[in-house]
Design an enzyme around this catalytic site. Structure first.
Site, PDB file in Angstrom:
ATOM      1  N   GLU A   1     -15.207   4.698  -2.383  1.00 15.40           N
ATOM      2  CA  GLU A   1     -14.489   4.478  -1.269  1.00 15.40           C
ATOM      3  C   GLU A   1     -14.506   2.816  -1.097  1.00 15.40           C
ATOM      4  OE1 GLU A   1     -12.598   6.408   0.145  1.00 15.40           O
ATOM      5  OE2 GLU A   1     -13.253   8.313  -0.042  1.00 15.40           O
TER       6      GLU A   1
ATOM      7  N   ASN B   1     -11.223   0.362  -1.685  1.00 19.60           N
ATOM      8  CA  ASN B   1     -10.622  -0.704  -0.721  1.00 19.60           C
ATOM      9  C   ASN B   1     -10.434  -1.866  -1.095  1.00 19.60           C
ATOM     10  OD1 ASN B   1     -10.030   1.392   1.157  1.00 19.60           O
ATOM     11  ND2 ASN B   1     -12.130   1.074   2.437  1.00 19.60           N
TER      12      ASN B   1
ATOM     13  N   ARG C   1      -2.403   7.121   0.788  1.00 16.83           N
ATOM     14  CA  ARG C   1      -3.617   6.691   1.204  1.00 16.83           C
ATOM     15  C   ARG C   1      -3.780   7.760   2.787  1.00 16.83           C
ATOM     16  NH1 ARG C   1      -5.855   5.330  -2.406  1.00 16.83           N
ATOM     17  NH2 ARG C   1      -7.705   5.373  -1.073  1.00 16.83           N
TER      18      ARG C   1
HETATM   19  N1  LIG Z   1     -11.731  -4.493   1.880  1.00 14.07           N
HETATM   20  C1  LIG Z   1     -10.789  -4.466   2.662  1.00 14.07           C
HETATM   21  N2  LIG Z   1      -9.953  -5.622   2.718  1.00 14.07           N
HETATM   22  C2  LIG Z   1      -8.858  -5.376   3.649  1.00 14.07           C
HETATM   23  N3  LIG Z   1      -8.574  -4.286   4.469  1.00 14.07           N
HETATM   24  C3  LIG Z   1      -9.469  -3.347   4.328  1.00 14.07           C
HETATM   25  C4  LIG Z   1     -10.538  -3.334   3.526  1.00 14.07           C
HETATM   26  N4  LIG Z   1     -11.174  -2.161   3.797  1.00 14.07           N
HETATM   27  C5  LIG Z   1     -10.188  -1.476   4.380  1.00 14.07           C
HETATM   28  N5  LIG Z   1      -9.411  -2.111   4.856  1.00 14.07           N
HETATM   29  C6  LIG Z   1      -8.504  -1.622   6.012  1.00 14.07           C
HETATM   30  O1  LIG Z   1      -8.726  -0.645   6.550  1.00 14.07           O
HETATM   31  C7  LIG Z   1      -7.836   0.556   6.573  1.00 14.07           C
HETATM   32  C8  LIG Z   1      -8.677   1.877   6.648  1.00 14.07           C
HETATM   33  O2  LIG Z   1      -9.326   1.915   5.282  1.00 14.07           O
HETATM   34  P1  LIG Z   1      -9.802   3.483   4.770  1.00 14.07           P
HETATM   35  O3  LIG Z   1     -10.215   4.075   6.107  1.00 14.07           O
HETATM   36  O4  LIG Z   1     -10.446   3.318   3.549  1.00 14.07           O
HETATM   37  O5  LIG Z   1      -8.457   4.320   4.649  1.00 14.07           O
HETATM   38  P2  LIG Z   1      -7.247   4.018   3.374  1.00 14.07           P
HETATM   39  O6  LIG Z   1      -7.975   3.348   2.449  1.00 14.07           O
HETATM   40  O7  LIG Z   1      -6.791   5.271   3.154  1.00 14.07           O
HETATM   41  O8  LIG Z   1      -5.974   3.125   4.130  1.00 14.07           O
HETATM   42  C9  LIG Z   1      -7.210   0.115   5.443  1.00 14.07           C
HETATM   43  O9  LIG Z   1      -5.614   0.777   5.508  1.00 14.07           O
HETATM   44  C10 LIG Z   1      -6.859  -1.333   5.271  1.00 14.07           C
HETATM   45  O10 LIG Z   1      -5.852  -1.736   6.204  1.00 14.07           O
HETATM   46 MG   LIG Z   2      -9.671   3.554   1.542  1.00 17.39          MG
END
Ligand SMILES: Nc1ncnc2c1ncn2[C@@H]1O[C@H](COP(=O)(O)OP(=O)(O)O)[C@@H](O)[C@H]1O
Ligand SMILES: [Mg+2]
Lengths: 144, 109
Positions: free
Chosen positions: A48, A52, A106
């Site tokens: 996960e 990201n 996503r």
């Molecule tokens: N490493 C990262 N850098 C920038 N934005 C991030 C990062 N990790 C998460 N995000 C932001 O947080 C949101 C939620 O992440 P997540 O719960 O993993 O859902 P998803 O990846 O399905 O969108 C993402 O849609 C993104 O906007």
């Molecule tokens: Mg994610």
């Protein structure tokens, strides 16, 4: 806590590295006598966090992903996944279940999954600088 | 080949093999959708997870997307043989309120 071993890796934010990185971290952590379930938990949270970095932090560019995995005598694994990508404007909102800034395929469950398969999740982020996700998991092991 | 497809009695079953993550989803999705769209007699799409070795939340996105595709055509989606962990992750999305999802019968230890 007493650190007994540490792994550091740096790799490109290419999606082909998702499976490599989760397998590498879980293999390294397995020096703490772990159940198959616990190994699976570690693979899931790493997958996960790394995804990201690839999908959100570096979007359509390739950057470096930094992972540190520390193993503590007390039976704790601490995994840090860091990127120098776009950063997160509102961490509280990003951590909400089902929230995604991308939509499409996503699910917005990444942070919820990381939370439910670990004992502690910390997210530090600065827009334009990057994000650091720290995950801690207590290993109960096969003796449980 | 990460997906094997079988059509029988109005049901198209997609047997998915290997890891499901953000890297592998595009090929899996394409194989399922190509066949589902061209199999007009299929009233139900079944995703069979018997041979899935790993899944993260990308798998939820895959299932949600196939649900939208199927329900848009007035068809049904079902997910079979999820591991205990994958079943837990699926349920975080609330998909079980929209489509039938079933857990694998794990070997008795
Ligand atoms: N490493 C990262 N850098 C920038 N934005 C991030 C990062 N990790 C998460 N995000 C932001 O947080 C949101 C939620 O992440 P997540 O719960 O993993 O859902 P998803 O990846 O399905 O969108 C993402 O849609 C993104 O906007
Ligand atoms: Mg994610």
């Amino acid at each position: 806590m007493k650190k007994i071993n540490e792994l550091k890796m740096v790799f490109d934010s290419r999606s082909v590295n998702e499976s490599f990185s989760r397998v590498a971290v879980s293999a390294f952590s397995s020096q703490l006598d772990m159940t198959v379930e616990e190994l699976g938990d570690i693979k899931t949270v790493v997958s996960e966090a790394v995804t990201n970095c690839i999908v959100h932090a570096y979007k359509n560019t390739i950057g470096k992903i930094y992972i540190t995995c520390s193993v503590f005598e007390e039976g704790i694994v601490r995994i840090t996944v860091r990127d120098r990508g776009c950063g997160i404007e509102d961490v509280e909102k990003a951590r909400e279940p089902l929230y995604t800034s991308v939509g499409g395929d996503r699910s917005g469950l990444g942070f919820s999954v990381m939370e439910s398969f670990s004992d502690k999740l910390r997210v530090r982020s600065k827009v334009g600088v990057g994000t650091t996700v720290t995950i801690e998991k207590r290993i109960c092991g096969k003796t449980k | 080949m990460p997906v094997t497809l079988k059509f029988r009695n109005g049901t198209l079953t997609a047997f998915i093999k290997g890891d499901i993550d953000h890297h592998t989803v595009p090929e899996i999705r394409e194989m399922i959708d190509d066949c589902f769209v061209s199999t007009e007699n299929a009233q139900t799409l079944v995703l069979d997870f018997s041979d899935v070795t790993f899944m993260d939340s990308s798998g939820v996105g895959l299932v949600m997307g196939r649900y939208r595709l199927a329900s848009g055509k007035g068809k049904k989606l079902r997910v079979d043989n999820l591991s205990r962990r994958d079943y837990m992750i699926m349920k975080m999305s609330g998909i079980e309120k929209l489509a039938e999802i079933n857990q694998r019968k794990e070997a008795v230890k």
